[in-house]
Design a protein around this motif. Sequence first.
Motif, PDB file in Angstrom:
ATOM      1  N   UNK A  25       0.825  -1.204   0.000  1.00 55.11           N
ATOM      2  CA  UNK A  25       0.000   0.000   0.000  1.00 55.11           C
ATOM      3  C   UNK A  25       0.867   1.265   0.000  1.00 55.11           C
ATOM      4  N   UNK A  26       0.552   2.209  -0.886  1.00 61.03           N
ATOM      5  CA  UNK A  26       1.199   3.524  -0.905  1.00 61.03           C
ATOM      6  C   UNK A  26       0.177   4.563  -0.463  1.00 61.03           C
ATOM      7  N   UNK A  27       0.651   5.560   0.287  1.00 58.23           N
ATOM      8  CA  UNK A  27      -0.235   6.627   0.750  1.00 58.23           C
ATOM      9  C   UNK A  27       0.311   7.977   0.343  1.00 58.23           C
ATOM     10  N   UNK A  28      -0.580   8.852  -0.087  1.00 62.98           N
ATOM     11  CA  UNK A  28      -0.235  10.225  -0.425  1.00 62.98           C
ATOM     12  C   UNK A  28       0.134  10.976   0.849  1.00 62.98           C
ATOM     13  N   UNK A  48      -3.162   7.683   9.495  1.00 62.06           N
ATOM     14  CA  UNK A  48      -3.936   7.787   8.260  1.00 62.06           C
ATOM     15  C   UNK A  48      -5.196   8.611   8.501  1.00 62.06           C
ATOM     16  N   UNK A  49      -5.540   9.420   7.504  1.00 63.31           N
ATOM     17  CA  UNK A  49      -6.726  10.268   7.590  1.00 63.31           C
ATOM     18  C   UNK A  49      -7.386  10.280   6.219  1.00 63.31           C
ATOM     19  N   UNK A  50      -8.705  10.206   6.202  1.00 61.05           N
ATOM     20  CA  UNK A  50      -9.442  10.227   4.935  1.00 61.05           C
ATOM     21  C   UNK A  50      -9.267  11.588   4.271  1.00 61.05           C
ATOM     22  N   UNK A  51      -8.844  11.574   3.005  1.00 58.41           N
ATOM     23  CA  UNK A  51      -8.690  12.801   2.232  1.00 58.41           C
ATOM     24  C   UNK A  51      -9.696  12.827   1.099  1.00 58.41           C
ATOM     25  N   UNK A  52      -9.534  13.771   0.194  1.00 57.62           N
ATOM     26  CA  UNK A  52     -10.469  13.893  -0.928  1.00 57.62           C
ATOM     27  C   UNK A  52     -10.408  12.713  -1.880  1.00 57.62           C
ATOM     28  N   UNK A  53      -9.224  12.078  -1.990  1.00 52.52           N
ATOM     29  CA  UNK A  53      -9.062  10.977  -2.939  1.00 52.52           C
ATOM     30  C   UNK A  53      -8.616   9.695  -2.244  1.00 52.52           C
ATOM     31  N   UNK A  56      -4.798   9.483   3.378  1.00 51.43           N
ATOM     32  CA  UNK A  56      -3.561  10.255   3.323  1.00 51.43           C
ATOM     33  C   UNK A  56      -2.751  10.001   4.583  1.00 51.43           C
ATOM     34  N   UNK A  57      -1.428  10.041   4.450  1.00 57.30           N
ATOM     35  CA  UNK A  57      -0.539   9.945   5.602  1.00 57.30           C
ATOM     36  C   UNK A  57      -0.466  11.322   6.270  1.00 57.30           C
ATOM     37  N   UNK A  58      -0.662  11.359   7.591  1.00 55.44           N
ATOM     38  CA  UNK A  58      -0.569  12.596   8.373  1.00 55.44           C
ATOM     39  C   UNK A  58       0.256  12.317   9.628  1.00 55.44           C
ATOM     40  N   UNK A  59       0.657  13.395  10.318  1.00 61.89           N
ATOM     41  CA  UNK A  59       1.498  13.274  11.514  1.00 61.89           C
ATOM     42  C   UNK A  59       2.751  12.435  11.205  1.00 61.89           C
TER      43      UNK A  59
END
Length: 63
Positions: A25-28, A48-53, A56-59
């Motif tokens: 798995x790759x994350x933006x 991980x956080x839900x983004x528009x697409x 997304x990776x956060x923190x």
Amino acid sequence: MNNGVVKFFNDQKGFGFIKEANSDQDYFVHVSGLMDDIRENDEVTFDLQEGRKGLNAVNVKRA
């Protein structure tokens, strides 16, 4: 908290991708989601956080 490796990151455009450890798995990741400066091949931890697409990776922090 997830673990992975920075697959690609463009400082000028402010985004890239992180490959999750133990999966394909790759994350933006966007510069706004960074806690530390990152470069390609850095080992990182992230949430991980839900983004528009999708997710997304956060923190994002260097491991």
